[in-house]
Design a protein around this motif. Sequence first.
Motif, short mmCIF file in Angstrom:
data_model
loop_
_atom_site.label_atom_id
_atom_site.label_comp_id
_atom_site.label_asym_id
_atom_site.label_seq_id
_atom_site.Cartn_x
_atom_site.Cartn_y
_atom_site.Cartn_z
N PRO A 71 -10.95 -4.70 1.87
CA PRO A 71 -10.73 -4.12 3.12
C PRO A 71 -8.77 -3.83 2.75
O PRO A 71 -8.20 -3.26 3.84
N ASP A 72 -8.57 -4.02 1.94
CA ASP A 72 -7.25 -3.61 1.65
C ASP A 72 -7.17 -1.52 1.33
O ASP A 72 -6.10 -1.49 1.33
N VAL A 73 -8.36 -1.41 1.29
CA VAL A 73 -8.52 -0.37 1.00
C VAL A 73 -8.17 1.05 1.37
O VAL A 73 -8.84 0.76 2.63
N GLY A 74 -6.70 1.90 1.27
CA GLY A 74 -6.49 2.71 3.03
C GLY A 74 -6.95 4.59 2.64
O GLY A 74 -6.31 5.31 3.57
N VAL A 75 -7.21 4.50 1.15
CA VAL A 75 -7.97 6.20 1.16
C VAL A 75 -8.93 6.68 1.94
O VAL A 75 -9.85 5.24 2.27
N GLN A 76 -8.70 7.90 2.88
CA GLN A 76 -10.03 7.85 3.81
C GLN A 76 -11.31 8.48 2.62
O GLN A 76 -12.29 8.53 2.72
N ASP A 77 -11.34 9.09 1.40
CA ASP A 77 -12.68 9.82 0.55
C ASP A 77 -12.78 8.55 -0.15
O ASP A 77 -11.99 9.12 -0.97
N LEU A 78 -13.70 8.16 -0.04
CA LEU A 78 -14.36 7.33 -1.29
C LEU A 78 -14.89 8.06 -2.40
O LEU A 78 -14.37 7.47 -3.37
N ASP A 79 -15.78 9.28 -1.73
CA ASP A 79 -16.04 9.99 -2.75
C ASP A 79 -15.37 10.56 -4.12
O ASP A 79 -15.58 10.27 -5.14
N GLY A 116 -5.71 -9.50 0.11
CA GLY A 116 -5.03 -9.31 -1.10
C GLY A 116 -5.65 -9.42 -2.29
O GLY A 116 -4.18 -9.48 -2.91
N SER A 117 -6.81 -8.99 -2.17
CA SER A 117 -7.61 -9.39 -4.66
C SER A 117 -7.39 -8.04 -4.60
O SER A 117 -7.84 -7.85 -5.66
N LEU A 118 -6.97 -7.17 -3.74
CA LEU A 118 -7.44 -5.15 -4.39
C LEU A 118 -6.88 -5.68 -5.53
O LEU A 118 -7.54 -4.97 -6.54
N LYS A 119 -5.52 -6.13 -6.52
CA LYS A 119 -5.07 -6.03 -7.53
C LYS A 119 -5.73 -6.78 -8.55
O LYS A 119 -6.06 -6.05 -9.98
N LEU A 135 -5.00 3.25 -3.78
CA LEU A 135 -5.79 2.79 -3.20
C LEU A 135 -5.48 2.48 -1.54
O LEU A 135 -6.45 2.62 -0.58
N GLN A 136 -3.90 1.69 -1.84
CA GLN A 136 -3.63 0.99 -0.50
C GLN A 136 -3.33 2.46 0.17
O GLN A 136 -3.28 1.99 1.16
N GLY A 137 -3.37 3.69 -0.08
CA GLY A 137 -3.06 4.89 0.61
C GLY A 137 -2.01 4.38 1.85
O GLY A 137 -0.58 3.95 1.02
N ASP A 138 -1.99 4.39 2.69
CA ASP A 138 -0.21 4.66 3.99
C ASP A 138 -0.63 2.97 4.45
O ASP A 138 0.45 3.10 5.40
N GLN A 139 -1.11 1.92 4.11
CA GLN A 139 -0.84 1.14 3.92
C GLN A 139 0.45 0.12 4.24
O GLN A 139 0.57 0.56 2.79
#
Length: 206
Positions: free
Chosen positions: A153-161, A93-96, A202-206
């Motif tokens: 934990p809130d980051v949902g993208v797969q390709d972090l690089d 919940g802190s990603l923003k 960054l949240q991706g498909d979450q």
Amino acid sequence: MTSADRRLTPRRRPQQVRAALTRERILTAATHVFAEYGYAAGTTNRIAERARMSIGSLYQYFPNKDAILAELLVRHIDRGAWAGADELDATPGSLKEVVRSLVRDAIDHHHDDPQLLRIMIEEAPVSSELIEAIDRHGKARVGQVREVLARHPDVGVQDLDMAAELVVGTVEMNTHKLMAAAQPIQVERLETELVAMISRYLQGDQ
């Protein structure tokens, strides 16, 4: 070293404290002169006068005002790490707020003098030192952002690089462009929209 690089290279890299302080006086004076008079009218004579030294003394350190501006831009770009990144909250919940910290770090670095920032972007000549600074800063910032994304934990993208590259590029490019705009912008609007856009990505498909 090319002839262009020689033209932009400071003549004297100070080894002693007194010489280092003198060099800082020149650079500080130049920031005020360029902001007040613009680049075309911001002559080395005016810089020397503002620094309270003779023009001959100034030329012992820098061959021309292009070299002074190039040094200011290198310092601006090579500004150091994202302040406080290691202490950021990484709970769900802190990603923003994490993204807001990154955006504010960039805004704060560009907020002091938009006119000088515009001069550096539009007028500063390209040198090998500048290219190296851009590469060094970019790699450091991207690596730091990737580390933060990897542990949140809130980051949902797969390709972090790639995500880190895109986030850094988006923040830096838009901050530079909008903070240096001829017409003033509302910083709060810039921050709000950048944070919203990057957080959703960054949240991706979450």
